[in-house]
Design a protein around this motif. Structure first.
Motif, PDB file in Angstrom:
ATOM      1  N   LYS A 149       8.330  23.930   5.922  1.00 23.35           N
ATOM      2  CA  LYS A 149       9.249  25.146   6.002  1.00 23.35           C
ATOM      3  C   LYS A 149       8.445  26.593   5.996  1.00 23.35           C
ATOM      4  CE  LYS A 149      13.709  22.854   4.519  1.00 23.35           C
ATOM      5  NZ  LYS A 149      14.274  22.807   3.246  1.00 23.35           N
ATOM      6  N   GLU A 150       7.594  26.606   4.931  1.00 28.03           N
ATOM      7  CA  GLU A 150       7.108  27.863   4.726  1.00 28.03           C
ATOM      8  C   GLU A 150       5.747  27.889   5.639  1.00 28.03           C
ATOM      9  OE1 GLU A 150       6.367  28.619   0.728  1.00 28.03           O
ATOM     10  OE2 GLU A 150       8.107  27.527   0.106  1.00 28.03           O
ATOM     11  N   GLY A 151       5.081  27.192   6.334  1.00 28.34           N
ATOM     12  CA  GLY A 151       4.063  27.250   6.946  1.00 28.34           C
ATOM     13  C   GLY A 151       2.646  27.052   6.155  1.00 28.34           C
ATOM     14  N   ARG A 152       1.803  26.346   7.050  1.00 32.84           N
ATOM     15  CA  ARG A 152       0.297  26.095   6.313  1.00 32.84           C
ATOM     16  C   ARG A 152      -0.572  27.312   6.872  1.00 32.84           C
ATOM     17  NH1 ARG A 152       3.054  21.271   7.644  1.00 32.84           N
ATOM     18  NH2 ARG A 152       3.150  19.851   6.057  1.00 32.84           N
ATOM     19  N   LEU A 153      -0.363  28.278   7.683  1.00 30.12           N
ATOM     20  CA  LEU A 153      -1.259  29.185   8.368  1.00 30.12           C
ATOM     21  C   LEU A 153      -1.804  30.172   7.191  1.00 30.12           C
ATOM     22  CD1 LEU A 153       0.409  30.124  11.906  1.00 30.12           C
ATOM     23  CD2 LEU A 153      -1.845  28.819  11.216  1.00 30.12           C
ATOM     24  N   ASP A 193       4.196  22.682  11.494  1.00 31.78           N
ATOM     25  CA  ASP A 193       5.228  23.498  10.930  1.00 31.78           C
ATOM     26  C   ASP A 193       6.401  23.516  11.541  1.00 31.78           C
ATOM     27  OD1 ASP A 193       2.838  23.862   8.886  1.00 31.78           O
ATOM     28  OD2 ASP A 193       2.368  25.988   9.713  1.00 31.78           O
ATOM     29  N   ASP A 194       7.345  23.855  10.759  1.00 32.89           N
ATOM     30  CA  ASP A 194       8.654  24.189  11.520  1.00 32.89           C
ATOM     31  C   ASP A 194       8.663  25.349  12.344  1.00 32.89           C
ATOM     32  OD1 ASP A 194       9.495  21.801   9.921  1.00 32.89           O
ATOM     33  OD2 ASP A 194      10.828  22.900   8.902  1.00 32.89           O
ATOM     34  N   SER A 195       7.784  26.371  12.007  1.00 30.61           N
ATOM     35  CA  SER A 195       7.653  27.798  12.539  1.00 30.61           C
ATOM     36  C   SER A 195       7.089  27.400  13.904  1.00 30.61           C
ATOM     37  CB  SER A 195       6.933  28.690  11.684  1.00 30.61           C
ATOM     38  OG  SER A 195       5.684  28.284  11.596  1.00 30.61           O
ATOM     39  N   PHE A 196       6.495  26.130  14.215  1.00 25.40           N
ATOM     40  CA  PHE A 196       5.795  25.955  15.384  1.00 25.40           C
ATOM     41  C   PHE A 196       7.114  25.358  16.536  1.00 25.40           C
ATOM     42  CE2 PHE A 196       3.733  23.951  18.965  1.00 25.40           C
ATOM     43  CZ  PHE A 196       2.491  24.380  19.218  1.00 25.40           C
ATOM     44  N   ILE A 197       7.415  26.209  17.444  1.00 19.88           N
ATOM     45  CA  ILE A 197       8.583  25.890  18.214  1.00 19.88           C
ATOM     46  C   ILE A 197       8.173  25.266  19.537  1.00 19.88           C
ATOM     47  CG2 ILE A 197      10.458  26.525  19.347  1.00 19.88           C
ATOM     48  CD1 ILE A 197      10.561  28.841  17.034  1.00 19.88           C
ATOM     49  N   PHE A 198       8.562  24.160  19.914  1.00 16.88           N
ATOM     50  CA  PHE A 198       8.150  23.649  21.278  1.00 16.88           C
ATOM     51  C   PHE A 198       8.920  24.114  22.344  1.00 16.88           C
ATOM     52  CE2 PHE A 198       6.547  20.909  17.634  1.00 16.88           C
ATOM     53  CZ  PHE A 198       5.345  20.567  18.185  1.00 16.88           C
ATOM     54  N   GLN A 199       8.571  24.555  23.303  1.00 17.06           N
ATOM     55  CA  GLN A 199       9.236  25.122  24.416  1.00 17.06           C
ATOM     56  C   GLN A 199       9.675  24.301  25.590  1.00 17.06           C
ATOM     57  OE1 GLN A 199      10.140  28.422  23.511  1.00 17.06           O
ATOM     58  NE2 GLN A 199       8.580  28.213  21.836  1.00 17.06           N
ATOM     59  N   GLY A 200      10.540  24.832  26.359  1.00 12.85           N
ATOM     60  CA  GLY A 200      10.876  24.154  27.748  1.00 12.85           C
ATOM     61  C   GLY A 200      11.908  22.932  27.651  1.00 12.85           C
TER      62      GLY A 200
END
Length: 735
Positions: free
Chosen positions: A572-576, A688-695
């Motif tokens: 949720k918080e991200g690993r970047l 991460d949940d912030s990575f959004i898969f498009q299309g």
């Protein structure tokens, strides 16, 4: 039913009125500012939308419709019947904040992060699993800068552009082009704009490799590996990482793996080739061997790998020398009239013409293979015709016909040596660099061999002994996904032979840890934000046992007792790394929506279940309760629920998932008779949940050959945490 509408509040000094969302229900009213303003004249009260004359009206109206849909979904289409005002404002506020954050103009100081940066590019990038992992990596203030990615599909590019350019504010390039195209390298170098590349990563498919021709011939994938290595030859990075399926190790009794290692070992330092040439000249003075002369010519070709025009010219020069030898043979040993009409002489002569025009024929072959794939030519009465024609154009096949014709020719005894030299020259023409080395070794004396070995050690550009198998679960990924990694280390860099696990066997991340907080969907539902769930109620008697699986961990999965975060919290918080100035992510269907600002700013994206009919749901429930598909087959047959599907994988919450593939119906959730959402599969891959898969979310039938929807993006990706472990190991050693 509650009514939902938009209205304009009091205008400011500039004559612009804030647009408010208003919810009326049971004589109660909730008002929420949308963050947008417009003049009274430019708002259509009847349509509840901004007029077309307003700049960005399309984007604003898309946003208003989006807010309306989310509000309607919450109030009028949910099982919950009571809401307090603070709850409504908090729920809608998350979406509004996401929108406002992305539409506010920001000026930030461009500060270079402290530390030492190294560059990388990602070929065959897909969704960007390697890219994510490399950007997460950080060792003693050493980190990676992302220069460029490549893939052939537009949805890969869209996902890349949204994630890295829009969300993370990077200027990483993307080349949406087939690596086999003649101008790919030219485009790559142009996009890199003279930036040196420290690391190249990617997973060129090698499954279609075969030494015996058993594979589906002339598939576009056949040559991707050699084109990947061509990029390595030209960029000469300090390290390169090549990922592939485990089966590559045993294919054709390990000979394919050996071929790949041989090809990597054949990459040479072109600045050192002259040393080898001098050695060969000194060796040739002693033996005066045509064989050594042509081996030298073949090795000289390596010097021009970076210059396509020069390389092509040198290959033609090689064939011209062979042609001149053949002319000598025919002029001295064959009657003039016969030389003009004899089919064997014409075969040799024309075969040499074909070899001399290899550049033109290679382009033609690429175009034919592309058209063949586009028309799905396979397992039909056309495929043999295509294969036969393409086979005729293979260098090996042309040379075999030339040899066959030579064997038919009646060559005088005094010209046998010349004939033998011509055939040897053609054989050497097809040699790899390693083939040349083995031949030279056989011609060296013991003393010469020692000198030769020193030259070769200096000449080889990359060190690699063997590939190794990496299981993603060893690096904090809740999935048993075994992949083979080839890591090429440039000779001036420290050798890397394997990537040490970051997680002990007994401490691996479980399926439950990865998915428990997303378990609030039923069949044919979609969530746009996180929801509080009562695991105690939904898991019944298993709750306490499963709850004990949730551990505090470091990013890479190490158990830290109470210091770290759970896997779900990291997701949720991200690993970047903190050096990234992240904005809120968004979803778009295509590049047209991106251009028109038709963005969807959900708090949680890609979390939608499939619409499965009652029969399928019953089948999945029987399999889930049985524990596996095989055990359930007899009961399914009795109930009339049998399926032609080869396999279903029931997720075990106490263990790691099996390898995540591209079809969601292959998996059954541990707690519900349903397949997995894109977000759940992404969690199992460690995105991460912030990575959004498009299309598109999914596709089927023949479209799977050309489209790369969200499920395919996830299933084909390298798990980011495994890529992170690779990147960290490189950062520890890179100079």
């Amino acid at each position: 039913m509650a009514s939902i509408n938009f209205y304009l509040d009091k205008a400011d000094k500039k004559g612009l009125s804030p647009i408010h969302l208003r919810i009326n229900c049971s004589n109660k009213q909730v008002k929420i500012s949308t963050g947008e303003k417009v003049s009274n004249d430019n708002f259509d009260k009847e349509k509840q939308r901004v007029c077309d004359e307003v700049e960005n009206s399309n984007s604003i109206n898309h946003y208003l419709q989006y807010l309306y849909d989310r509000t309607d979904e919450l109030i009028n289409n949910s099982t919950k019947k009571k809401f307090d005002t603070s709850e409504l404002k908090q729920f809608l506020g998350e979406f509004i904040d996401s929108y406002k954050t992305n539409h506010q103009v920001k000026i930030v100081d461009k500060e270079s992060p402290k530390g030492e940066s190294f560059t990388f590019i990602d070929l065959f990038a897909g969704a960007g699993g390697f890219s994510e992992g490399f950007l997460q990596a950080d060792v003693k203030n050493k980190y990676f800068d992302f220069l460029l990615a490549n893939d052939i599909n537009e949805n890969c590019e869209l996902t890349h552009v949204v994630r890295y350019n829009h969300q993370l504010g990077m200027d990483a390039e993307f080349i949406c082009q087939d690596i086999t195209e003649p101008d790919f390298l030219e485009n790559l170098l142009s996009k890199l704009n003279n930036n040196s590349v420290d690391v190249v990563c990617g997973g060129p498919p090698c499954q279609s490799f075969s030494l015996a021709g058993k594979r589906k011939k002339f598939d576009k994938k056949d040559d991707l590996f050699s084109h990947y290595l061509q990029v390595i030859k030209i960029l000469q990075p300090k390290y390169f990482v090549m990922e592939n399926v485990k089966g590559i190790l045993t294919k054709e009794k390990g000979r394919i793996k050996d071929l790949i290692i041989e090809e990597i070992n054949s990459i040479v330092d072109i600045n050192k080739i002259d040393q080898l040439s001098k050695f060969l000249l000194s060796l040739n003075k002693k033996s005066n061997s045509y064989q050594l002369d042509f081996i030298n010519r073949r090795i000289e070709l390596e010097k021009y790998e970076n210059d396509k025009i020069k390389y092509s010219e040198k290959r033609i020069d090689y064939i011209r020398v062979v042609e001149n030898l053949f002319k000598k043979l025919t002029s001295e040993g064959v009657d003039y009239q016969i030389s003009k009409t004899n089919v064997d002489i014409n075969t040799i002569r024309h075969g040499l013409n074909l070899l001399g025009r290899s550049k033109e024929w290679d382009k033609l072959k690429r175009d034919i293979i592309k058209e063949k794939d586009y028309c799905n030519i396979d397992n039909d009465h056309f495929v043999g015709m295509f294969h036969d024609f393409l086979n005729e154009l293979n260098t090996d096949h042309i040379i075999s016909k030339i040899e066959h014709s030579f064997n038919h020719l009646k060559v005088p005894k005094n010209l046998f040596k010349l004939k033998s030299n011509i055939l040897e020259a053609l054989k050497i023409y097809t040699y790899s660099f390693d083939d040349c080395i083995k031949t030279i070794e056989s011609l060296c004396s013991k003393k010469e061999f020692e000198s030769f070995n020193k030259i070769i050690d200096d000449l080889r550009l990359y060190k690699i002994e063997k590939p190794f198998v990496a299981n993603s679960s060893d690096y904090g990924v809740p999935q048993n996904r075994e992949r083979v990694l080839f890591i090429g280390c440039r000779k001036d860099q420290k050798f890397i032979s394997e990537i040490a696990p970051t997680v002990k066997e007994k401490d691996k991340v479980t399926v439950f840890e990865a998915l428990y907080d997303l378990d609030f969907l039923k069949n044919n539902e979609e969530a746009h934000s996180y929801k509080k769930i009562d695991n105690k109620k939904s898991l019944n008697g298993s709750f306490l046992k499963l709850e004990n699986l949730i551990e505090k961990r470091s990013i890479d999965g190490k158990k830290l007792n109470n210091k770290g975060k759970t896997f779900a919290e990291w997701s949720k918080e991200g690993r970047l790394h903190s050096r990234f100035n992240k904005s809120k992510g968004f979803y778009v269907r295509n590049f047209e929506d991106l251009k028109n600002e038709n963005k969807v700013y959900d708090v949680l994206s890609n979390h939608k279940t499939s619409n499965q009919n009652e029969k399928v749901i019953k089948r999945l429930d029987v399999i889930r309760k049985s524990g596996n598909y095989e055990s359930a087959k007899i009961k399914l047959e009795k109930l009339g629920l049998s399926s032609k599907k080869r396999n279903y994988n029931v997720l075990d919450p106490y263990k790691q998932s099996p390898t995540v593939l591209t079809i969601p119906d292959d998996y059954i959730h541990y707690n519900s008779p349903r397949s997995l959402t894109v977000r759940e599969m992404a969690r199992l891959q460690s995105f991460d949940d912030s990575f959004i898969f498009q299309g598109k979310r999914s596709t089927g039938g023949n479209n799977r050959k050309s489209e790369v929807p969200q499920y395919t993006l996830v299933g084909n990706a390298v798990p980011p945490l495994m890529a992170r472990a690779v990147a960290n190991e490189i950062l520890k050693n890179i100079k």
